[in-house]
Scaffold this active site. Structure first.
Site, PDB file in Angstrom:
ATOM      1  N   SER A 124     -65.330  56.506  28.321  1.00 23.66           N
ATOM      2  CA  SER A 124     -64.059  57.110  27.917  1.00 23.66           C
ATOM      3  C   SER A 124     -62.964  56.755  28.903  1.00 23.66           C
ATOM      4  O   SER A 124     -63.231  56.576  30.109  1.00 23.66           O
ATOM      5  CB  SER A 124     -64.240  58.626  27.892  1.00 23.66           C
ATOM      6  OG  SER A 124     -62.993  59.270  27.824  1.00 23.66           O
ATOM      7  N   TYR A 148     -66.727  66.259  32.337  1.00 18.43           N
ATOM      8  CA  TYR A 148     -66.989  65.325  31.236  1.00 18.43           C
ATOM      9  C   TYR A 148     -66.694  63.883  31.687  1.00 18.43           C
ATOM     10  O   TYR A 148     -67.540  62.996  31.567  1.00 18.43           O
ATOM     11  CB  TYR A 148     -66.123  65.692  30.021  1.00 18.43           C
ATOM     12  CG  TYR A 148     -65.989  64.573  29.024  1.00 18.43           C
ATOM     13  CD1 TYR A 148     -67.046  64.258  28.174  1.00 18.43           C
ATOM     14  CD2 TYR A 148     -64.819  63.810  28.931  1.00 18.43           C
ATOM     15  CE1 TYR A 148     -66.936  63.210  27.274  1.00 18.43           C
ATOM     16  CE2 TYR A 148     -64.700  62.767  28.043  1.00 18.43           C
ATOM     17  CZ  TYR A 148     -65.760  62.470  27.212  1.00 18.43           C
ATOM     18  OH  TYR A 148     -65.651  61.428  26.333  1.00 18.43           O
ATOM     19  N   LYS A 152     -69.335  60.587  32.514  1.00 19.29           N
ATOM     20  CA  LYS A 152     -69.214  59.221  31.973  1.00 19.29           C
ATOM     21  C   LYS A 152     -69.207  58.202  33.117  1.00 19.29           C
ATOM     22  O   LYS A 152     -69.870  57.164  33.056  1.00 19.29           O
ATOM     23  CB  LYS A 152     -67.933  59.077  31.142  1.00 19.29           C
ATOM     24  CG  LYS A 152     -67.918  59.888  29.860  1.00 19.29           C
ATOM     25  CD  LYS A 152     -68.871  59.306  28.840  1.00 19.29           C
ATOM     26  CE  LYS A 152     -68.849  60.026  27.522  1.00 19.29           C
ATOM     27  NZ  LYS A 152     -69.906  59.575  26.602  1.00 19.29           N
TER      28      LYS A 152
HETATM   29  C1  UD1 Z   1     -59.065  64.008  25.429  1.00 20.62           C
HETATM   30  C2  UD1 Z   1     -59.892  63.383  26.526  1.00 20.62           C
HETATM   31  C3  UD1 Z   1     -60.402  62.037  26.083  1.00 20.62           C
HETATM   32  C4  UD1 Z   1     -61.074  62.097  24.724  1.00 20.62           C
HETATM   33  C5  UD1 Z   1     -60.076  62.691  23.742  1.00 20.62           C
HETATM   34  C6  UD1 Z   1     -60.662  62.790  22.349  1.00 20.62           C
HETATM   35  C7  UD1 Z   1     -59.278  63.573  28.921  1.00 20.62           C
HETATM   36  C8  UD1 Z   1     -58.194  63.457  29.928  1.00 20.62           C
HETATM   37  N1  UD1 Z   1     -58.988  63.233  27.661  1.00 20.62           N
HETATM   38  O1  UD1 Z   1     -57.867  63.258  25.379  1.00 20.62           O
HETATM   39  O2  UD1 Z   1     -61.316  61.566  27.021  1.00 20.62           O
HETATM   40  O3  UD1 Z   1     -61.405  60.797  24.301  1.00 20.62           O
HETATM   41  O4  UD1 Z   1     -59.724  63.999  24.200  1.00 20.62           O
HETATM   42  O5  UD1 Z   1     -61.802  63.574  22.333  1.00 20.62           O
HETATM   43  O6  UD1 Z   1     -60.335  63.928  29.270  1.00 20.62           O
HETATM   44  N2  UD1 Z   1     -51.935  68.290  22.025  1.00 20.62           N
HETATM   45  C9  UD1 Z   1     -51.026  69.255  21.646  1.00 20.62           C
HETATM   46  N3  UD1 Z   1     -51.486  70.313  20.919  1.00 20.62           N
HETATM   47  C10 UD1 Z   1     -52.801  70.459  20.558  1.00 20.62           C
HETATM   48  C11 UD1 Z   1     -53.733  69.467  20.949  1.00 20.62           C
HETATM   49  C12 UD1 Z   1     -53.280  68.394  21.698  1.00 20.62           C
HETATM   50  O7  UD1 Z   1     -49.840  69.159  21.964  1.00 20.62           O
HETATM   51  O8  UD1 Z   1     -53.142  71.472  19.905  1.00 20.62           O
HETATM   52  C13 UD1 Z   1     -51.479  67.126  22.804  1.00 20.62           C
HETATM   53  C14 UD1 Z   1     -52.096  67.038  24.179  1.00 20.62           C
HETATM   54  O9  UD1 Z   1     -51.361  67.779  25.110  1.00 20.62           O
HETATM   55  C15 UD1 Z   1     -52.038  65.524  24.424  1.00 20.62           C
HETATM   56  C16 UD1 Z   1     -52.170  64.924  23.030  1.00 20.62           C
HETATM   57  O10 UD1 Z   1     -51.854  65.963  22.112  1.00 20.62           O
HETATM   58  O11 UD1 Z   1     -50.807  65.174  24.940  1.00 20.62           O
HETATM   59  C17 UD1 Z   1     -53.575  64.436  22.736  1.00 20.62           C
HETATM   60  O12 UD1 Z   1     -54.496  65.478  23.038  1.00 20.62           O
HETATM   61  P1  UD1 Z   1     -56.051  65.392  22.667  1.00 20.62           P
HETATM   62  O13 UD1 Z   1     -56.203  64.962  21.262  1.00 20.62           O
HETATM   63  O14 UD1 Z   1     -56.665  66.687  23.077  1.00 20.62           O
HETATM   64  O15 UD1 Z   1     -56.584  64.195  23.559  1.00 20.62           O
HETATM   65  P2  UD1 Z   1     -56.474  63.947  25.142  1.00 20.62           P
HETATM   66  O16 UD1 Z   1     -56.375  65.200  25.887  1.00 20.62           O
HETATM   67  O17 UD1 Z   1     -55.462  62.885  25.378  1.00 20.62           O
END
Ligand code: UD1
Length: 342
Positions: A124, A148, A152
């Site tokens: 990842s 996590y 990895k």
């Molecule tokens: C996380 C993991 C990544 C994993 C991915 C998918 C880390 C740093 N990142 O990525 O390894 O591959 O999940 O499982 O460990 N967001 C909102 N509202 C929400 C949900 C998300 O604003 O309800 C935003 C988050 O702040 C972020 C973006 O959407 O900026 C993407 O979030 P998310 O889909 O959770 O993925 P990551 O955190 O980037």
């Protein structure tokens, strides 16, 4: 060629099985079903018209692994087996280290015993942590910020040590950016247990009124619109990367460890994803901008050049298709997931 897919009933595993079967490989899946369902493997067979041998077992069960390797002439292993919720890993670190590391060790031991030395590992972009520069290349420093991500990275290091001890191993470590979307048929997709944490499943559930609104974590990042930027990648593109990695390792005369980013190289903000989802679904998606989420970075996207050079892979789907296929999957399976989650 026969590929053993550990954790092959899950989100990325099922899509990879489709890609492998369509590329002419035979597939054996072993999965504990702790975070997946047997129907997904059946749907892989429905999509491809090909059969998959399925064994329900914890990967750490040595006896069962031995039986699988004895019965099948396995040529290569793809390891998807592991827990993957970042927040949960912070609360329950030992579960993550126990499961993720011991699944990898059990697989590597069985592979050694049966002289199978081709392994593709599902890693990842979480191994990078806060990026020092963008785009993120494979050479970037690795400072994961969660158990996590560390699990990895530890497995990556383990694989490099295995290769150091025996240079005939052929290993591909694939570092995924943000996998989203679903198979275009809508038959397989992401089915998080309980309330989802990741952006795309949350947006899909808000669009379908299963959740009231999207909380956008942070509107004051130094990005074009203030919301955080990620490299979203269609799960079918990601799946294709595994088939290409297997092909490349198969052709390689010598053992090696390839470490490769799988991303598009393009970043999209949360608001851009939201707008695209509104467009494909024709639904209004209510949102609030709330505080930043602990551990989130402003911006993350891959340098995908090495994947092109080494395995001749690049992402083909754009964000429109990622949202369209996520929505199609949500529409077809929202009811069943609602029943299961209750
Ligand atoms: C996380 C993991 C990544 C994993 C991915 C998918 C880390 C740093 N990142 O990525 O390894 O591959 O999940 O499982 O460990 N967001 C909102 N509202 C929400 C949900 C998300 O604003 O309800 C935003 C988050 O702040 C972020 C973006 O959407 O900026 C993407 O979030 P998310 O889909 O959770 O993925 P990551 O955190 O980037």
């Amino acid at each position: 060629m026969k590929i053993l897919v550990a954790g092959g009933a899950g989100y990325i595993g099922t899509h990879t099985c489709v890609s492998l079967l369509q590329s002419g490989y035979e597939v054996v899946v072993v999965d504990s079903l702790v975070n997946s369902r047997i129907e997904c493997v059946e749907r892989v067979q429905e999509i491809t018209g090909k059969s998959v041998e399925f064994i329900e077992s914890d990967i750490r069960d040595r006896k069962s692994l031995n039986a699988i390797f004895s019965k099948n002439d396995i040529d290569a292993v793809i390891n998807f087996a592991g827990y993957k919720a970042v927040g949960d890993s912070v609360k329950n670190p030992l579960d993550y280290y126990d499961n993720n590391l011991n699944c990898a060790i059990a697989l590597l031991e069985a592979m050694s015993r049966f002289n199978v030395k081709v392994m593709v590992f599902s890693s990842s972009a979480a191994v990078y942590g806060e990026p020092a520069e963008l785009p993120i290349s494979e050479e970037a420093r690795t400072e994961p910020e969660s158990p996590y991500g560390r699990s990895k990275l530890f497995i990556e290091e383990m694989l490099r040590d295995v290769w150091h001890a025996d240079n005939s191993w052929k290993v591909a470590i694939l570092r995924y950016f943000n996998p989203v979307g679903a198979h275009p048929s809508g038959l397989i997709g992401e089915q998080p247990n309980g309330t989802p944490d990741n952006l795309m499943p949350v947006i899909a559930k808000v669009a379908q009124s299963e959740l009231q609104k999207l909380n956008i974590f942070g509107g004051d990042y130094e990005t074009l619109d203030g919301t955080a930027v990620r490299d979203y990648i269609h799960v079918m593109d990601l799946a294709g990367g595994h088939s290409k990695a297997i092909q490349k390792l198969g052709k390689s005369k010598k053992g090696r460890v390839l470490t490769i980013n799988l991303g598009t190289g393009k970043g999209y903000s949360v608001l851009e994803i939201l707008k695209t989802f509104e467009e494909v679904s024709g639904r209004k998606i209510p949102f609030d901008i709330v505080n930043r989420r602990a551990g989130d970075v402003a911006c993350s996207y891959a340098d995908p050049a090495l994947a092109k050079a080494e395995i001749n892979w690049n992402a083909e789907y754009g964000v429109y298709d990622m949202c369209k296929d996520a929505w199609n999957w949500q529409l077809q399976h929202a009811n069943s997931s609602r029943i299961e989650n209750n």
